[in-house]
Design a protein around this motif. Sequence first.
Motif, PDB file in Angstrom:
ATOM      1  N   SER A 105     -30.659  11.590  15.746  1.00  0.00           N
ATOM      2  CA  SER A 105     -29.948  12.499  14.839  1.00  0.00           C
ATOM      3  C   SER A 105     -30.841  12.919  13.678  1.00  0.00           C
ATOM      4  O   SER A 105     -30.837  14.089  13.267  1.00  0.00           O
ATOM      5  CB  SER A 105     -28.678  11.830  14.312  1.00  0.00           C
ATOM      6  OG  SER A 105     -27.779  11.544  15.363  1.00  0.00           O
ATOM      7  N   LYS A 108     -33.551  15.442  14.750  1.00  0.00           N
ATOM      8  CA  LYS A 108     -33.037  16.784  15.046  1.00  0.00           C
ATOM      9  C   LYS A 108     -32.574  17.534  13.801  1.00  0.00           C
ATOM     10  O   LYS A 108     -32.251  18.722  13.884  1.00  0.00           O
ATOM     11  CB  LYS A 108     -31.868  16.676  16.034  1.00  0.00           C
ATOM     12  CG  LYS A 108     -32.298  16.272  17.438  1.00  0.00           C
ATOM     13  CD  LYS A 108     -31.097  16.237  18.380  1.00  0.00           C
ATOM     14  CE  LYS A 108     -31.515  15.902  19.801  1.00  0.00           C
ATOM     15  NZ  LYS A 108     -30.368  15.862  20.734  1.00  0.00           N
ATOM     16  N   THR A 109     -32.531  16.854  12.672  1.00  0.00           N
ATOM     17  CA  THR A 109     -32.037  17.491  11.443  1.00  0.00           C
ATOM     18  C   THR A 109     -33.070  17.423  10.314  1.00  0.00           C
ATOM     19  O   THR A 109     -33.751  18.399  10.019  1.00  0.00           O
ATOM     20  CB  THR A 109     -30.725  16.822  10.994  1.00  0.00           C
ATOM     21  OG1 THR A 109     -30.926  15.401  10.882  1.00  0.00           O
ATOM     22  CG2 THR A 109     -29.612  17.083  11.991  1.00  0.00           C
ATOM     23  N   LYS A 219     -23.325  16.412  11.520  1.00  0.00           N
ATOM     24  CA  LYS A 219     -23.044  17.592  10.700  1.00  0.00           C
ATOM     25  C   LYS A 219     -23.479  17.366   9.254  1.00  0.00           C
ATOM     26  O   LYS A 219     -23.990  18.277   8.590  1.00  0.00           O
ATOM     27  CB  LYS A 219     -21.550  17.921  10.748  1.00  0.00           C
ATOM     28  CG  LYS A 219     -21.083  18.493  12.078  1.00  0.00           C
ATOM     29  CD  LYS A 219     -19.587  18.789  12.040  1.00  0.00           C
ATOM     30  CE  LYS A 219     -19.095  19.315  13.380  1.00  0.00           C
ATOM     31  NZ  LYS A 219     -17.626  19.564  13.362  1.00  0.00           N
ATOM     32  N   GLN A 222     -27.212  17.715   9.087  1.00  0.00           N
ATOM     33  CA  GLN A 222     -27.565  19.130   9.210  1.00  0.00           C
ATOM     34  C   GLN A 222     -27.409  19.859   7.877  1.00  0.00           C
ATOM     35  O   GLN A 222     -28.288  20.627   7.460  1.00  0.00           O
ATOM     36  CB  GLN A 222     -26.678  19.813  10.264  1.00  0.00           C
ATOM     37  CG  GLN A 222     -27.161  19.686  11.687  1.00  0.00           C
ATOM     38  CD  GLN A 222     -26.326  20.521  12.633  1.00  0.00           C
ATOM     39  OE1 GLN A 222     -25.095  20.602  12.490  1.00  0.00           O
ATOM     40  NE2 GLN A 222     -26.948  21.145  13.601  1.00  0.00           N
TER      41      GLN A 222
END
Length: 244
Positions: A105, A108-109, A219, A222
């Motif tokens: 995670s 990817k962010t 989220k 992100q």
Amino acid sequence: MRSPLLLIFSALLWIVSVGTTRAEADLSQKGNSSVPHEDPFLKKKSDTAIKPFVFPKSMKVVQICAVIPDRCFFFKPGYGPESYKEAETGVSLDQINRIFLSKTSIKKTLLKIDPARIAPVSLGKAMQKSPSGSLVFKVKEKSDFILYFKSTFDLGHPSEKVLTEGRIYLPRQKKVLVVPSNHQKISFKHMGTQYHGQFQEGNPPIPNFKNTVTETHFKGLQQLAKDARKVIMSHKYEKRRSNY
């Protein structure tokens, strides 16, 4: 026989050389020791007089978590491990821990923050915060930026949510930039008729709880990445155009 002035001058040189050697030794010892620092999350506003950034820069991402007693813990303060009831969620504490420590995670962010060729962005080892709130820096980071972030899982409240916070430390300037925090409300895909914002005794485990928490945490990361990008770009060096 040496003159009195020459003797005095020689003595002064010896005193200065001894003092320099001791000072260098003290600095060496300080550099190799673990030094507690103020928690950057205590800062609610960014420092001022930040020197504009000339890119490219390097950045390291470091996750911060509380320690209870020898593991990371992501629940809100005051919500201890004994308060967590696996029967209500169907997900163990170790599984929750793995969700919030997931490198996938983070990669990817937060590792994709690249507003102006910030390179390279690397992931540092998760840093544990003592109960006193102080952080211990054992290794001096050599990056231009250090993005510290932490996630807090607020479970057992009518508005269950994940709070994601970030601070950008500038080692060369010794200043901190505050990244806006964000709250991601946990949207349960399915709630029984007996569930009204509170866990009820005898209810079955919440369906898809693990996936829901994973998505909510993602989220938050992100959004933190987007906000960190904006904060960094707001301090980008802009070359002034001449009117002539």
